[in-house]
Design a protein around this motif. Sequence first.
Motif, PDB file in Angstrom:
ATOM      1  N   PHE A  56       0.640   3.391  -2.553  1.00 28.16           N
ATOM      2  CA  PHE A  56       0.922   2.598  -3.254  1.00 28.16           C
ATOM      3  C   PHE A  56       0.415   3.457  -4.810  1.00 28.16           C
ATOM      4  O   PHE A  56      -0.926   3.799  -4.571  1.00 28.16           O
ATOM      5  N   ASN A  57       1.191   3.551  -5.745  1.00 29.61           N
ATOM      6  CA  ASN A  57       0.488   4.400  -6.977  1.00 29.61           C
ATOM      7  C   ASN A  57       0.222   3.283  -8.129  1.00 29.61           C
ATOM      8  O   ASN A  57       0.261   4.049  -9.317  1.00 29.61           O
ATOM      9  N   GLY A  58      -0.059   2.362  -7.946  1.00 29.38           N
ATOM     10  CA  GLY A  58      -0.086   1.253  -9.001  1.00 29.38           C
ATOM     11  C   GLY A  58       1.008   0.413  -9.553  1.00 29.38           C
ATOM     12  O   GLY A  58       0.982  -0.473 -10.283  1.00 29.38           O
ATOM     13  N   THR A  59       2.186   1.063  -9.105  1.00 30.11           N
ATOM     14  CA  THR A  59       3.396   0.513  -9.608  1.00 30.11           C
ATOM     15  C   THR A  59       4.488   0.212  -8.633  1.00 30.11           C
ATOM     16  O   THR A  59       4.973  -0.982  -8.518  1.00 30.11           O
ATOM     17  N   THR A  60       4.504   1.188  -7.683  1.00 30.83           N
ATOM     18  CA  THR A  60       5.598   1.121  -6.443  1.00 30.83           C
ATOM     19  C   THR A  60       4.978   1.691  -5.188  1.00 30.83           C
ATOM     20  O   THR A  60       3.941   2.504  -5.289  1.00 30.83           O
ATOM     21  N   PHE A  61       6.016   1.538  -4.263  1.00 28.99           N
ATOM     22  CA  PHE A  61       5.279   2.117  -2.792  1.00 28.99           C
ATOM     23  C   PHE A  61       6.022   3.480  -2.559  1.00 28.99           C
ATOM     24  O   PHE A  61       7.057   3.615  -3.167  1.00 28.99           O
ATOM     25  N   GLY A  62       5.236   4.288  -1.673  1.00 28.06           N
ATOM     26  CA  GLY A  62       5.920   5.272  -1.258  1.00 28.06           C
ATOM     27  C   GLY A  62       5.987   5.451   0.379  1.00 28.06           C
ATOM     28  O   GLY A  62       6.213   4.579   0.940  1.00 28.06           O
ATOM     29  N   PHE A  63       5.448   6.541   0.948  1.00 25.19           N
ATOM     30  CA  PHE A  63       5.434   7.036   2.389  1.00 25.19           C
ATOM     31  C   PHE A  63       4.778   5.684   3.188  1.00 25.19           C
ATOM     32  O   PHE A  63       3.950   5.142   2.803  1.00 25.19           O
ATOM     33  N   VAL A  64       5.516   5.140   4.316  1.00 29.72           N
ATOM     34  CA  VAL A  64       4.893   4.547   5.223  1.00 29.72           C
ATOM     35  C   VAL A  64       3.577   5.246   5.862  1.00 29.72           C
ATOM     36  O   VAL A  64       3.645   6.231   6.277  1.00 29.72           O
ATOM     37  N   THR A  65       2.589   4.565   5.836  1.00 30.38           N
ATOM     38  CA  THR A  65       1.397   5.096   6.536  1.00 30.38           C
ATOM     39  C   THR A  65       0.697   4.384   7.842  1.00 30.38           C
ATOM     40  O   THR A  65       0.267   5.083   8.586  1.00 30.38           O
ATOM     41  N   LYS A  66       1.398   3.274   8.070  1.00 30.36           N
ATOM     42  CA  LYS A  66       1.009   2.647   9.492  1.00 30.36           C
ATOM     43  C   LYS A  66       2.254   1.551   9.638  1.00 30.36           C
ATOM     44  O   LYS A  66       2.792   0.985   8.811  1.00 30.36           O
ATOM     45  N   ILE A  67       2.635   1.342  10.825  1.00 30.46           N
ATOM     46  CA  ILE A  67       3.433   0.454  11.594  1.00 30.46           C
ATOM     47  C   ILE A  67       2.845  -0.195  12.667  1.00 30.46           C
ATOM     48  O   ILE A  67       2.378   0.552  13.578  1.00 30.46           O
ATOM     49  N   ASN A  68       2.657  -1.340  12.600  1.00 30.32           N
ATOM     50  CA  ASN A  68       1.901  -2.018  13.668  1.00 30.32           C
ATOM     51  C   ASN A  68       0.442  -1.473  13.717  1.00 30.32           C
ATOM     52  O   ASN A  68      -0.343  -1.246  13.032  1.00 30.32           O
ATOM     53  N   GLY A  69       0.186  -0.974  15.021  1.00 31.79           N
ATOM     54  CA  GLY A  69      -1.239  -0.459  15.202  1.00 31.79           C
ATOM     55  C   GLY A  69      -1.321   1.189  15.098  1.00 31.79           C
ATOM     56  O   GLY A  69      -2.344   1.821  15.278  1.00 31.79           O
ATOM     57  N   VAL A 109       7.863  -4.703  -6.874  1.00 30.29           N
ATOM     58  CA  VAL A 109       9.469  -4.932  -6.945  1.00 30.29           C
ATOM     59  C   VAL A 109       9.767  -3.654  -6.090  1.00 30.29           C
ATOM     60  O   VAL A 109       9.270  -2.331  -6.337  1.00 30.29           O
ATOM     61  N   CYS A 110      10.675  -3.437  -5.246  1.00 26.09           N
ATOM     62  CA  CYS A 110      10.899  -2.429  -4.360  1.00 26.09           C
ATOM     63  C   CYS A 110      12.616  -2.666  -3.936  1.00 26.09           C
ATOM     64  O   CYS A 110      12.970  -2.356  -2.824  1.00 26.09           O
ATOM     65  N   ASN A 111      13.454  -2.881  -4.852  1.00 28.88           N
ATOM     66  CA  ASN A 111      14.850  -3.081  -4.765  1.00 28.88           C
ATOM     67  C   ASN A 111      15.673  -2.342  -5.438  1.00 28.88           C
ATOM     68  O   ASN A 111      16.925  -2.431  -5.720  1.00 28.88           O
ATOM     69  N   GLY A 112      15.116  -1.074  -5.854  1.00 26.41           N
ATOM     70  CA  GLY A 112      15.945  -0.203  -6.526  1.00 26.41           C
ATOM     71  C   GLY A 112      15.962  -0.350  -8.304  1.00 26.41           C
ATOM     72  O   GLY A 112      15.845   0.557  -8.843  1.00 26.41           O
ATOM     73  N   SER A 113      15.740  -1.618  -8.740  1.00 28.96           N
ATOM     74  CA  SER A 113      15.642  -1.778 -10.106  1.00 28.96           C
ATOM     75  C   SER A 113      13.903  -1.362 -10.742  1.00 28.96           C
ATOM     76  O   SER A 113      13.143  -1.335  -9.742  1.00 28.96           O
ATOM     77  N   PRO A 114      13.890  -0.973 -11.998  1.00 30.28           N
ATOM     78  CA  PRO A 114      15.002  -0.903 -12.913  1.00 30.28           C
ATOM     79  C   PRO A 114      15.760   0.389 -12.913  1.00 30.28           C
ATOM     80  O   PRO A 114      16.491   0.382 -13.781  1.00 30.28           O
ATOM     81  N   LYS A 115      15.624   1.041 -11.998  1.00 27.03           N
ATOM     82  CA  LYS A 115      16.255   2.463 -12.088  1.00 27.03           C
ATOM     83  C   LYS A 115      17.675   2.565 -11.738  1.00 27.03           C
ATOM     84  O   LYS A 115      18.433   3.315 -12.244  1.00 27.03           O
ATOM     85  N   VAL A 116      18.067   1.619 -10.806  1.00 26.90           N
ATOM     86  CA  VAL A 116      19.390   1.531 -10.465  1.00 26.90           C
ATOM     87  C   VAL A 116      19.609  -0.181 -10.238  1.00 26.90           C
ATOM     88  O   VAL A 116      18.700  -0.772 -10.250  1.00 26.90           O
ATOM     89  N   ALA A 117      20.902  -0.454 -10.025  1.00 24.13           N
ATOM     90  CA  ALA A 117      21.024  -2.054  -9.892  1.00 24.13           C
ATOM     91  C   ALA A 117      20.335  -2.392  -8.538  1.00 24.13           C
ATOM     92  O   ALA A 117      20.334  -1.559  -7.643  1.00 24.13           O
ATOM     93  N   ALA A 118      19.922  -3.711  -8.530  1.00 20.91           N
ATOM     94  CA  ALA A 118      19.157  -4.114  -7.292  1.00 20.91           C
ATOM     95  C   ALA A 118      20.076  -4.019  -6.170  1.00 20.91           C
ATOM     96  O   ALA A 118      21.332  -4.321  -6.000  1.00 20.91           O
TER      97      ALA A 118
END
Length: 271
Positions: A90-103, A62-71
């Motif tokens: 990825f920390n096992g629950t949610t995502f953080g920094f982008v590490t790669k875009i395309n190549g 899930v990456c839409n703000g919930s459950p910490k804020v309204a979606a």
Amino acid sequence: MIFTTTAFFSLLATAMASPPLEARATTATVFVRIEGPTKTIYEQTIVASSVSSITASGHTAVCNGSPKVAAGVTSLEVLAQTGQFFEADFNGTTFGFVTKINGTTNSAAAQWGTIINNAPNGGGIILQGVDDGTNTEYQDFCFTTLPNDQHMLYAYFGDIDDTNFLFMSGPATAKVGQTAQCGYSYFLDYFRSLLPSDTVPFVEEGAYVNDLSQDNASGARVDATFPAGSSSSSTASVSITFHAAGTYNMKAHCPTGSACVRSNHVVTVVS
């Protein structure tokens, strides 16, 4: 017969600053720009939606703000909806920094960063993932939602303190045979007011503007180079002569080897 008209384009170089964003609606209109190390990967306004989950780096969460804020709509949801391939921490629950875009993958010298202008929310430039003592990277990307009518930049750059981000303004329309003044200056007016008092950004000498419709594989400079002395100010302007009626898609580029991220594009319709 060929007619000419002259338009004035302005640049602002800037970076960072930051209050957190509030929860927003489940859809948001976002102007998205992805600037890679050598070219613009994506630049378009989209209507992004809050979704139940996103998938990156082999994980789904899930990456839409919930459950910490309204979606609402997050920057990673927006990135996913551009259709670009990306990977993220990825920390096992949610995502953080982008590490790669395309190549293009993060390196020791440069990384992907997300900058949000937060204009509809009263101001502030938000650099996501900054360790300010209160947030971690896992707070900013899936638990921070965007206002409507947002400008969001994913860019590949090095040290944020040394990087200048170019934002260009210019006329939306022009008439052949007439001098066209700067028709809008949203980026200029907005970002000028946000510059940190201890920072003197500059448009680097050698920055140039070209018409993307005339660009070619050799990277030929088509239209104009910002003049010597531009680097003494946070803004610079240049006049460009259009030689015929048509639609021109203008973008400002950085000097080779500079710590600089190219600008948004400006479309000028000459009739």
